[in-house]
Design an enzyme around this catalytic site. Structure first.
Site, short mmCIF file in Angstrom:
data_model
loop_
_atom_site.label_atom_id
_atom_site.label_comp_id
_atom_site.label_asym_id
_atom_site.label_seq_id
_atom_site.Cartn_x
_atom_site.Cartn_y
_atom_site.Cartn_z
N GLU A 1 0.79 -1.12 0.00
CA GLU A 1 0.16 0.01 0.07
C GLU A 1 0.83 1.40 -0.05
OE1 GLU A 1 -4.38 0.17 1.61
OE2 GLU A 1 -3.10 1.11 3.33
N HIS B 1 7.32 -27.32 1.36
CA HIS B 1 6.34 -28.51 1.03
C HIS B 1 5.10 -27.64 0.35
CE1 HIS B 1 8.85 -31.15 3.35
NE2 HIS B 1 8.85 -30.31 4.04
N LYS C 1 -13.44 1.44 -4.08
CA LYS C 1 -14.42 1.69 -2.93
C LYS C 1 -15.74 2.64 -3.75
CE LYS C 1 -11.70 2.49 1.17
NZ LYS C 1 -11.00 3.49 2.16
O1 LIG Z 1 -8.95 2.33 9.69
P1 LIG Z 1 -9.80 2.68 8.75
O2 LIG Z 1 -9.87 4.18 8.29
O3 LIG Z 1 -10.91 1.94 8.82
O4 LIG Z 1 -9.01 2.29 7.51
C1 LIG Z 1 -8.73 0.69 7.10
C2 LIG Z 1 -7.70 0.51 5.94
O5 LIG Z 1 -8.37 1.08 4.88
C3 LIG Z 1 -7.30 1.86 4.01
O6 LIG Z 1 -7.53 3.22 4.25
C4 LIG Z 1 -7.25 1.20 2.49
O7 LIG Z 1 -8.73 1.54 2.23
C5 LIG Z 1 -5.92 1.45 4.65
O8 LIG Z 1 -4.98 2.22 4.43
C6 LIG Z 1 -6.26 1.43 6.43
O9 LIG Z 1 -5.58 0.63 6.80
#
Ligand SMILES: O=P(O)(O)OC[C@H]1O[C@](O)(CO)[C@@H](O)[C@@H]1O
Length: 524
Positions: free
Chosen positions: A318, A347, A451
């Site tokens: 990321e 394995h 998203k």
């Molecule tokens: O803690 P949050 O804001 O729920 O985000 C969870 C995860 O989602 C992300 O933003 C990725 O969508 C990550 O960087 C982060 O760790």
């Protein structure tokens, strides 16, 4: 190189941290001195960028944010009193809360004590706590931990089935407070409490940024722990995100912080050869030609560290997986990370590593202490631990002989201090590598696209259900798409109605499922 030359190379490049008794061996990565010299200016720039970052520069320009995870274990380095308080106060709050939970001073309404933790979060709000629980939770912890880290209904049910909710403390962790998977997990858990007539707010705490949706929502819960704006999810293990669940499980969080702090001191050094994170970044750069051309395979030879690769997957991918560099050029950077544990993987996929596509480099994590207590001989003069150690050496050698490079990190034992140090070692290596390849390691614009697309599918679903409810007759997919004004989204509509039908959600699909064109869709 023959064995003796390799032994010399091992000694020439060995990094050893005497306080932590940690070794880093990059001798089986085939860079030469000329290569190292060509990178010297980039390393100088990286060291300076990191110094500026630690002094509070806006190191995440897109989000206009400071990047302060290094201050979490050295609050005195934070640029001002307010930021220092944002570290020290939550830490005191965690310790006070944990003491009261363990003592039964904070207790569930109808029971003597909380005995179990249910942690709901995803990504950086889950992977660190999962890794640390697996690595460090005592055999008989004061509280056992369980995780919901997805919006999979069956997965949620499986976790809930095993819990006595009446004695379970629920931690909802979301930095942004708006991540749908975590929100859904929270609503599902809340519903399970309500079904049993239990008062959810009296079992729940939130870890989130002050002012977030979750922060508002959790006003009447047991308490809320703040997450700092300047700590990214993937570097949040040493904030309340990781420290709260660790401490509840009886893990020594001061030792975790101390280990990270010691490692930070070592990785602040402006000298490639004596800075272990810089050595890691050098090895990554060499292996992938500065473009991530080879994957990073993480092989801890210790069961308790097996989630380290999953943790690193997010931290590295990321952070480094970016389309644009800091100057806006299209670069498609990143390093793919995978792994599980040795010798188990021997394995499974080590066959391909040894003989197949040479598109990776390995990182062995070695732990010197086999176990607490005596070991039996499984063969004359050899214990199970001797086998594990021999298999690590053997695999390292076999890979090298076939032109597959490797790094080896050795620690004396798996302690909170060493886990803190490993986290800090990789956090800094990622920071340095990002600087070498000139990218922003602290944002994640790519995650947003998925998203947004998911949100648009759910909007379309609501529209389709409305159309079906209004229409008296069954419709085929094209007619349905035309009515929705989405003729180019027939495939998405097909998948929506198929899913709704499979879950008896008021939609019926009939016809030849092998020929989607024949399907007739109606409201049930
Ligand atoms: O803690 P949050 O804001 O729920 O985000 C969870 C995860 O989602 C992300 O933003 C990725 O969508 C990550 O960087 C982060 O760790």
């Amino acid at each position: 190189m023959d064995n003796l030359q390799l032994w010399q190379r091992y000694q020439d490049w060995l990094y050893y941290h005497p306080g932590l008794e940690l070794y880093l061996d990059v001798s089986r990565v085939r860079f030469d001195n000329a290569f190292v010299e060509t990178l010297a200016p980039k390393f100088d720039r990286a060291f300076r960028a990191l110094e500026a970052l630690e002094k509070g520069a806006i190191a995440n320009p897109d989000e206009q944010r400071m990047v302060g995870h290094y201050w979490l274990r050295a609050p005195e380095l934070a640029p001002n009193d307010q930021l220092r308080a944002e570290i020290t106060e939550p830490l005191l709050q965690i310790k006070d809360f944990v003491r009261k939970i363990h003592a039964g001073e904070i207790k569930p309404p109808d029971r003597e004590k909380f005995t179990t933790i249910l942690s709901v979060g995803i990504g950086g709000s889950a992977l660190g706590p999962q890794f640390v629980a697996e690595a460090l939770a005592p055999d008989v912890p004061p509280m056992e931990i369980h995780f919901i880290d997805n919006t999979d209904p069956a997965g949620i049910d499986r976790v809930l089935e095993h819990l006595d909710l009446a004695t379970t403390l629920v931690i909802i962790t979301s930095k942004s407070g708006g991540t749908p998977e975590t929100r859904n997990g929270m609503l599902e858990v809340r519903h399970a409490y309500e079904k049993q007539g239990l008062d959810f707010p009296k079992h729940a705490v939130a870890v989130t940024m002050p002012g977030s949706k979750m922060d508002e929502y959790a006003r009447d819960w047991l308490t809320r722990f703040p997450m700092q704006d300047w700590v990214g999810g993937r570097t949040s293990e040493l904030s309340a995100v990781g420290l709260l669940p660790a401490s509840l499980q009886g893990i020594d969080i001061d030792a975790m912080l101390a280990g990270a702090r010691e490692m930070d001191i070592a990785t602040r050094v402006h000298d490639l050869k004596t800075n272990p994170s810089a050595l890691l970044a050098l090895a990554w750069y060499y292996e992938g030609n500065g473009k991530g051309e080879k994957d990073m395979v993480i092989l801890p030879y210790k069961d308790s560290l097996y989630l380290f690769s999953r943790y690193l997957q997010q931290l590295v991918m990321e952070s480094l997986g970016k389309e644009k560099d800091l100057d806006g050029n299209t670069v498609y950077q990143g390093i793919a990370v995978y792994g599980n544990k040795g010798s188990t993987d021997q394995h499974a996929y080590v066959q391909q590593l040894r003989e197949g596509v040479p598109n990776f480099f390995a990182t062995f994590i070695e732990v010197l202490e086999d176990r607490r207590g005596e070991s039996i001989d499984v063969e004359p003069g050899a214990t199970s631990g001797d086998f594990l150690s021999g298999l690590l050496q053997g695999t390292r050698q076999a890979l090298y002989e076939n032109h597959r490079d490797s790094i080896t990190i050795t620690i004396p034992e798996v302690t909170p201090r060493h886990v803190g140090a490993l986290i800090a070692l990789y956090e800094r290596a990622v920071s340095i590598y990002a600087s070498l390849v000139n990218i922003n390691a602290y944002h994640q614009p790519g995650v947003e696209a998925g998203k947004k697309a998911a949100a648009s599918v759910l909007d379309l679903q609501r529209q389709i259900v409305g159309i079906l409810q209004e229409s008296g007759n069954p419709l085929d997919l094209n007619a349905l798409a035309a009515k929705a004004g989405a003729s180019d989204r027939v495939e998405a509509i097909y998948k929506i109605v198929r899913h709704l039908d499979a879950n008896h959600r008021g939609v019926k699909v009939e016809g030849d499922f092998g020929k989607p064109d024949t399907l007739q869709i109606s409201a049930r």
